[in-house]
Design an enzyme around this catalytic site. Structure first.
Site, PDB file in Angstrom:
ATOM      1  CG  HIS A  38      -0.460   0.461   2.719  1.00  0.00           C
ATOM      2  ND1 HIS A  38      -0.294  -0.685   3.348  1.00  0.00           N
ATOM      3  CD2 HIS A  38      -0.134   1.380   3.241  1.00  0.00           C
ATOM      4  CE1 HIS A  38       0.352  -0.175   4.568  1.00  0.00           C
ATOM      5  NE2 HIS A  38       0.601   1.092   4.383  1.00  0.00           N
ATOM      6  CG  ASP A  96      -0.179  -4.164   2.532  1.00  0.00           C
ATOM      7  OD1 ASP A  96      -0.127  -3.655   1.270  1.00  0.00           O
ATOM      8  OD2 ASP A  96       0.199  -3.421   3.546  1.00  0.00           O
ATOM      9  CB  SER A 142       3.361   0.946   6.328  1.00  0.00           C
ATOM     10  OG  SER A 142       2.380   1.308   6.813  1.00  0.00           O
TER      11      SER A 142
END
Length: 306
Positions: A149, A179, A258
């Site tokens: 993402h 992800d 992230s």
């Protein structure tokens, strides 16, 4: 007619002018010899003379005694356990040692990169920053793991290494179910260092971990905590995706973390930070973060992690 008396040449004739006879001359007494030194007397000894043998024995004994005295004087005193304990205690009292988290950060820092995704502004034709995240180099050829993402939808990607070098990068692989995305940097630092990965098989709740990344673009930043649980599940806020077998941790993580590494106190990567849980609409940390185990993350690259 009487003949004059004749005298022997060995006896002096009496003086013609005195009646006292001349005394005979005495021979001069010899001059006494100067005393000889000990070394001269020693040289004068015969090789078979016992005094020479005892002199050599005495000299050797003196040399041996001097050697032993020097050896005893220079022999170090053996250390006892009490001496060692005292030295360690003194060092701990006078030296500030780095914490375990600080050592873990120093070990992983050269392998952490800032990942930025860009899109082209149609009006100005300039690249505009779309997203900021973190990545970790797992192969020294410039192969980087990050979250999908972070780079999804970006028209161009740049990564910044620990030494400040900025390079363009491209996506070479993806694992949407976890992800994860794999990046290849086009330019590499001369001293590129890849992270060390470690199996999660022996992890337990309570083990200390460190999350390193760029929260809100600030960093690299480090936050320490513990593993809160294993085998967790997480569903995205939009409800479109559910991930399983995640590592739950409580080290502070926020948007920008992230794709960053979750490491143990020895600086080895056990997971890739991928999500934070927040029941509200605010994207801030409330104490629950999730990471994809490194075994799953490495499979996204198509390579065994160990």
């Amino acid at each position: 007619m009487r003949r004059p008396a004749l005298y022997s040449s060995s006896r002096p004739a009496p003086c013609a002018f005195t009646k006292t006879p001349v005394q005979p001359t005495l021979a001069a007494s010899p001059t006494p010899a100067a005393p000889r030194s000990r070394w001269q007397r020693l040289r004068a000894l015969s090789p078979n003379d016992p005094r020479l043998l005892w002199s050599v024995i005495g000299l050797l004994a003196l040399c041996l005694a001097l050697t032993q005295a020097w050896t005893l004087h220079n022999t170090p005193v053996p250390l006892t356990q009490k001496d060692i304990d005292g030295a360690v205690l003194k060092t701990l009292e006078t030296t500030q040692l780095p914490s375990a988290a600080a050592k873990a950060y120093e070990a992983i820092r050269p392998s952490v990169v800032r990942v930025t995704g860009y899109v082209r502004d149609k009006k100005t034709g300039q690249d505009v920053e779309r997203s900021v995240g973190t990545g970790v180099v797992i192969v020294d050829k410039g192969i980087i793991l990050t979250n999908l993402h972070v780079v999804q939808g970006a028209e161009s990607i740049k990564v910044e290494f620990a030494d400040g070098l900025v390079s363009s990068a491209t996506v070479t692989g993806a694992q949407p179910e976890n992800d994860l995305a794999v990046l290849q940097a086009h330019t590499l630092p001369d001293d590129m260092i890849a992270a060390t990965m470690r199996s999660t098989q022996d992890l337990q709740p309570g083990d200390e971990v460190l999350a390193v990344g760029f929260p809100f673009g600030i960093g690299p930043s480090a936050s320490s905590g513990v593993i809160s649980g294993l085998g967790r599940s997480f569903r995205s806020p939009e409800g479109k995706q559910e991930m399983r077998n995640l590592i739950q941790f409580d080290a502070a993580a926020n948007p920008g973390n992230s794709g960053g590494p979750l490491v143990t106190m020895d600086g080895q990567v056990v997971g890739i930070v991928t999500a934070i849980y927040n029941p509200s609409q605010q994207r801030t940390f409330v104490g629950i973060g999730f990471a994809v185990p490194i075994e799953n993350a490495a499979s996204a690259v198509g390579m065994p992690p160990f």
